[in-house]
Design an enzyme around this catalytic site. Structure first.
Site, PDB file in Angstrom:
ATOM      1  N   CYS A 114     -43.493 -16.670  61.588  1.00 23.83           N
ATOM      2  CA  CYS A 114     -44.220 -16.279  60.155  1.00 23.83           C
ATOM      3  C   CYS A 114     -45.252 -17.308  59.976  1.00 23.83           C
ATOM      4  CB  CYS A 114     -43.284 -16.152  59.282  1.00 23.83           C
ATOM      5  SG  CYS A 114     -44.073 -15.515  57.692  1.00 23.83           S
ATOM      6  N   TYR A 167     -44.143 -30.826  78.338  1.00 22.66           N
ATOM      7  CA  TYR A 167     -44.393 -30.741  77.001  1.00 22.66           C
ATOM      8  C   TYR A 167     -44.431 -29.391  76.573  1.00 22.66           C
ATOM      9  CZ  TYR A 167     -46.352 -34.980  78.103  1.00 22.66           C
ATOM     10  OH  TYR A 167     -46.755 -36.473  78.652  1.00 22.66           O
ATOM     11  N   GLY A 215     -46.393 -37.936  83.570  1.00 24.10           N
ATOM     12  CA  GLY A 215     -45.605 -37.001  83.355  1.00 24.10           C
ATOM     13  C   GLY A 215     -45.941 -35.631  83.736  1.00 24.10           C
ATOM     14  N   ARG A 216     -47.072 -35.081  83.074  1.00 24.87           N
ATOM     15  CA  ARG A 216     -47.609 -33.801  83.038  1.00 24.87           C
ATOM     16  C   ARG A 216     -47.662 -33.472  84.712  1.00 24.87           C
ATOM     17  NH1 ARG A 216     -50.365 -31.300  79.341  1.00 24.87           N
ATOM     18  NH2 ARG A 216     -51.009 -33.538  78.491  1.00 24.87           N
ATOM     19  N   ARG A 261     -47.790 -26.317  72.202  1.00 27.89           N
ATOM     20  CA  ARG A 261     -49.169 -26.660  72.955  1.00 27.89           C
ATOM     21  C   ARG A 261     -50.303 -25.841  72.415  1.00 27.89           C
ATOM     22  NH1 ARG A 261     -51.106 -27.070  77.435  1.00 27.89           N
ATOM     23  NH2 ARG A 261     -51.922 -29.036  77.208  1.00 27.89           N
ATOM     24  N   TYR A 282     -52.839 -28.117  70.227  1.00 25.09           N
ATOM     25  CA  TYR A 282     -53.896 -28.511  71.010  1.00 25.09           C
ATOM     26  C   TYR A 282     -55.119 -27.718  71.091  1.00 25.09           C
ATOM     27  CZ  TYR A 282     -50.667 -32.345  72.080  1.00 25.09           C
ATOM     28  OH  TYR A 282     -49.459 -33.382  72.006  1.00 25.09           O
TER      29      TYR A 282
END
Length: 418
Positions: free
Chosen positions: A347, A376, A277-278, A314, A318
């Site tokens: 915040c 993603y 996918g990526r 992301r 990660y």
């Protein structure tokens, strides 16, 4: 006219085609997801032509980017798709895919999840003995696939390693006898096995090793119609530092050799699948945002913008790295790099896009672009802090800019609260 103070990816790829980042923000507001059709189609073609082996069917992993307009392009380029949830199945079918062009690979699926796929006549892969038993109860005398753990994992972060000893995914190969027993007792035919070792590998060694393990194990089953090797193919997030892409030509050559040898041993040209996918969606997408100002706190210079982790999760999820480009209409902008920390408007102290990054200091109203956000990115976005989700636009091959998802409104935030 505008000046790019850092970065050249969008110029090298003619990413904006006939438009500019300022025109896009002016028309569609900020922050904004922007996709380039030419780049997307190029990646689809590269994956489709990865190997010469005839019985090869590449899938696109829907979870990377679920926008129906992009899925229609996937369909147009001739790939199939793999799905992780009933919602992804729904999106794929709505995009024009037929049931036999879908593969359902859930994790910890409920009875309702499995029944949804069964009723849609979509082949399902289970990834535990308990899930295999549940599937057998719901759909005996049928075909099924199983996700096995090949014992080798890989990925850019522990949270995305999906094989090996520390993962929730896959049936262990040591459970072979129990698998066969469940299949026989319920008259299930194992037509496919699959793996997925993790996400974002840039060297193919682990993928080849896991594939070798899986194919050796596959010889224990004589009913297989296909073997799915998973995805996880990485992209160079550090382009500005000269990072090279995954060598698809070398990987394809290795896979061709492996496929041909296995077909000879197995006695027929079994179908091989992959499900990246990526590598397909990532580089075709960026996030545009607006610089809201700068501030100094002790030794840290902060650059604020409207791209919070509700827009791009992301980095906080990660600790991931994304190249950054900055665009300005200022005359004679300062192009000297200095260490800055780029933060969003949520915040939370963890709302950081880039820490101690060497960038020219932008000013209020400049546009900041986060590269490689097509995978993603929007798929993991949310309305946290009750900030409506961004719009998405597609820069078509023709140069037309097409709105493919409208920006959410405040009214959308309460639409389901009845």
């Amino acid at each position: 006219m505008y000046t790019t103070t850092i970065g050249n990816y969008t110029k090298e790829t003619n990413f904006f085609n006939c438009t500019t980042p300022f025109e896009l923000i002016n028309e569609f507001d900020s922050p904004l997801y922007v996709y380039n059709e030419n780049i997307f189609r190029k990646r689809l073609k590269e994956i489709k032509n990865l190997v010469k082996y005839k019985n090869f069917v590449p899938h696109y992993s829907v979870k990377a980017n679920t926008n129906i307009h992009l899925l229609k392009i996937v369909k147009d380029e001739g790939l199939h798709v793999d799905t992780m949830s009933p919602g992804e199945i729904y999106m794929a079918l709505a995009s024009g895919f037929s049931s036999n062009e879908l593969f359902y690979i859930p994790n910890n699926a409920t009875q309702d999840d499995l029944n949804y796929a069964i009723n849609k006549k979509i082949l399902t892969s289970v990834d535990s003995l308990s899930q295999l038993k549940l599937y057998a109860e719901l759909n005996p005398n049928s075909n099924v696939a199983i996700r096995f753990n090949p014992g080798v994992g890989a990925g850019h972060h522990q949270k995305v390693v999906t094989a090996g000893k520390k993962t929730k995914f896959g049936v262990n190969m040591s459970e072979f006898d129990e698998v066969k027993k469940i299949l026989e007792e319920n008259n299930l035919t194992l037509v496919g096995i699959n793996q997925h070792i993790g996400s974002l590998f840039m060297e193919s060694d682990a993928f080849i090793e896991s594939t070798t393990n899986l194919l050796e194990f596959a010889k224990e089953f004589d009913t297989l119609e296909f073997i799915d090797l998973g995805g996880g193919f990485g992209i160079p997030y550090h382009k500005q530092e000269g990072q090279k892409p995954l060598d698809l030509i070398a990987l394809g050559d290795k896979l061709d050799n492996i496929f041909s040898n296995f077909a000879k041993d197995y006695g027929r040209e079994i179908q091989f699948q992959i499900e990246p996918g990526r590598i397909i969606a990532c580089e075709c997408g960026i996030v545009l945002g607006t610089v809201t100002g700068t501030k100094q706190n002790s030794d840290t210079t902060y650059v604020g913008c409207d791209i919070g982790f509700n827009v791009l999760a992301r980095p906080i999820m990660y600790d991931s790295y994304h190249d950054i480009e900055i665009y300005t209409k200022r005359e004679n902008p300062d192009l000297i790099n200095q260490p800055v920390t780029v933060v969003g408007n949520i915040c939370e102290s963890g709302d950081i896009l880039a820490k101690d990054r060497a960038l020219p200091l932008p000013e209020y109203g400049d546009i900041i672009a986060i590269m490689d956000a097509g995978a993603y990115g929007f798929a993991m976005s949310s309305s946290y802090n009750q900030r409506p989700r961004s719009a998405e636009v597609l820069i078509c091959s023709s140069g037309e800019v097409k709105l493919i998802r409208r920006r959410e409104t405040f009214e959308d935030l309460i639409a389901c609260m009845k």
